[in-house]
Scaffold this active site. Sequence first.
Site, PDB file in Angstrom:
ATOM      1  N   SER A  13      -6.417   1.338  -1.140  1.00 28.57           N
ATOM      2  CA  SER A  13      -5.057   1.123  -1.626  1.00 28.57           C
ATOM      3  C   SER A  13      -4.963  -0.198  -2.381  1.00 28.57           C
ATOM      4  CB  SER A  13      -4.078   1.099  -0.450  1.00 28.57           C
ATOM      5  OG  SER A  13      -2.886   0.476  -0.858  1.00 28.57           O
ATOM      6  N   HIS A  38      -6.142   4.507  -4.680  1.00 30.27           N
ATOM      7  CA  HIS A  38      -4.775   4.842  -4.252  1.00 30.27           C
ATOM      8  C   HIS A  38      -3.794   3.833  -4.837  1.00 30.27           C
ATOM      9  CE1 HIS A  38      -2.006   6.550  -1.125  1.00 30.27           C
ATOM     10  NE2 HIS A  38      -1.545   5.313  -1.025  1.00 30.27           N
ATOM     11  N   ASP A  40      -0.004   2.517  -4.937  1.00 34.76           N
ATOM     12  CA  ASP A  40       1.251   2.544  -4.179  1.00 34.76           C
ATOM     13  C   ASP A  40       2.399   2.123  -5.074  1.00 34.76           C
ATOM     14  OD1 ASP A  40       0.666   3.316  -1.402  1.00 34.76           O
ATOM     15  OD2 ASP A  40      -0.710   1.615  -1.496  1.00 34.76           O
ATOM     16  N   MET A  42       6.218   1.535  -5.411  1.00 37.01           N
ATOM     17  CA  MET A  42       7.399   1.288  -4.559  1.00 37.01           C
ATOM     18  C   MET A  42       8.574   0.864  -5.428  1.00 37.01           C
ATOM     19  SD  MET A  42       5.757  -0.805  -1.382  1.00 37.01           S
ATOM     20  CE  MET A  42       4.243  -0.289  -0.578  1.00 37.01           C
ATOM     21  N   HIS A  71       0.695   7.469  -5.071  1.00 34.29           N
ATOM     22  CA  HIS A  71       1.632   7.654  -3.955  1.00 34.29           C
ATOM     23  C   HIS A  71       2.986   7.079  -4.361  1.00 34.29           C
ATOM     24  CE1 HIS A  71       2.508   6.410   0.534  1.00 34.29           C
ATOM     25  NE2 HIS A  71       3.337   7.342   0.100  1.00 34.29           N
ATOM     26  N   MET A  73       6.399   6.076  -3.536  1.00 34.51           N
ATOM     27  CA  MET A  73       7.403   5.750  -2.503  1.00 34.51           C
ATOM     28  C   MET A  73       8.685   5.395  -3.238  1.00 34.51           C
ATOM     29  SD  MET A  73       4.876   3.684   0.027  1.00 34.51           S
ATOM     30  CE  MET A  73       3.697   3.483  -1.283  1.00 34.51           C
ATOM     31  N   MET A 142       1.826   9.735   6.821  1.00 37.56           N
ATOM     32  CA  MET A 142       2.033   8.286   6.912  1.00 37.56           C
ATOM     33  C   MET A 142       1.876   7.887   8.376  1.00 37.56           C
ATOM     34  SD  MET A 142       2.507   6.935   3.943  1.00 37.56           S
ATOM     35  CE  MET A 142       2.653   5.303   4.669  1.00 37.56           C
ATOM     36  N   ASP A 180      -2.553   7.443   5.767  1.00 43.02           N
ATOM     37  CA  ASP A 180      -2.262   6.171   5.097  1.00 43.02           C
ATOM     38  C   ASP A 180      -1.481   5.260   6.042  1.00 43.02           C
ATOM     39  OD1 ASP A 180      -1.666   4.159   3.291  1.00 43.02           O
ATOM     40  OD2 ASP A 180      -0.414   5.405   1.983  1.00 43.02           O
TER      41      ASP A 180
HETATM   42  C1  DX5 Z   1       2.097   1.457   2.805  1.00 45.50           C
HETATM   43  C2  DX5 Z   1       1.227   2.026   1.732  1.00 45.50           C
HETATM   44  C3  DX5 Z   1      -0.205   1.949   2.050  1.00 45.50           C
HETATM   45  C4  DX5 Z   1      -0.712   0.557   2.334  1.00 45.50           C
HETATM   46  C5  DX5 Z   1      -1.676   0.696   3.455  1.00 45.50           C
HETATM   47  O1  DX5 Z   1       3.403   1.833   2.668  1.00 45.50           O
HETATM   48  O2  DX5 Z   1       1.535   3.372   1.441  1.00 45.50           O
HETATM   49  O3  DX5 Z   1      -1.023   2.621   1.106  1.00 45.50           O
HETATM   50  O4  DX5 Z   1      -1.333  -0.062   1.268  1.00 45.50           O
HETATM   51  O5  DX5 Z   1      -2.056  -0.572   3.828  1.00 45.50           O
HETATM   52  P1  DX5 Z   1      -2.928  -0.854   5.124  1.00 45.50           P
HETATM   53  O6  DX5 Z   1      -4.206  -0.079   4.968  1.00 45.50           O
HETATM   54  O7  DX5 Z   1      -3.095  -2.336   5.092  1.00 45.50           O
HETATM   55  O8  DX5 Z   1      -2.124  -0.363   6.310  1.00 45.50           O
HETATM   56 ZN    ZN Z   2       0.074   4.540   0.149  1.00 41.44          ZN
END
Ligand code: DX5
Ligand code: ZN
Length: 231
Positions: A13, A38, A40, A42, A71, A73, A142, A180
Amino acid sequence: MSTPTTKPILSPSLLSADFGRLDQELADLEGAGLSWVHWDVMDGAFVPNITLGAPIVKKCRPKTHLFFDVHLMVDRPERYLDQFLDAGADLLCIHAEACTHLESALSRISHGGARAALALNPHTPLACLDYILPQLDMVLIMSVNPGFGGQSFIPFSLRKIRDLAERIREAGTKTLIQVDGGVTPENAESLVANGADVLVSGSAFFAHPPYSERHQRFLQEARKGLGSAGK
Ligand code: DX5
Ligand code: ZN
């Protein structure tokens, strides 16, 4: 791009990578033998943080052959699907909790040429998959509440992964299971043993260079779980 299929797969990630040198990070991941990465995304609404958008993914696309696992979010992700498809996402994962017309959004992803995936927050029951499982290339479980890296794995996620693997077996689909949040080499074996195919790791990966050694360590542990859960 075809989905790399040698399982288990590690998808680091980028949330824990150095955003100031993303192109170098991508080159280092590819050089270390990773096949997935990956992203993320947000939006500051579905989750408290804001990270990056489609223009950054698009700029990075020509720099690497890595499989872009995106991903989202994001609230009402249907507003951004075209942008991320155009940016070159290989897989687009939307949240069940964020999208009212899931069937339509997932169809748009597939018709747009990407793999379609659905993420479920820790409290979201698997029942929401009842009618759409055949449309899904991947389900993301998740194992933390989304929004931050570095959180601890929520223990009941293990049972959820196992229950999902059972559903997928019964349905006879090829749906991948991704996990994840709080994924480490220490829990990789049990995640795979319970049915996980793709492990996402942020902090437990990027804080431990060199990446090739860390990748191998994850895979070594994860492969011990193969042979269980019908994988
Ligand atoms: C959290 C993200 C993850 C995050 C995981 O909301 O979707 O992808 O980067 O981080 P770790 O592996 O540190 O829990
Ligand atoms: Zn993620």
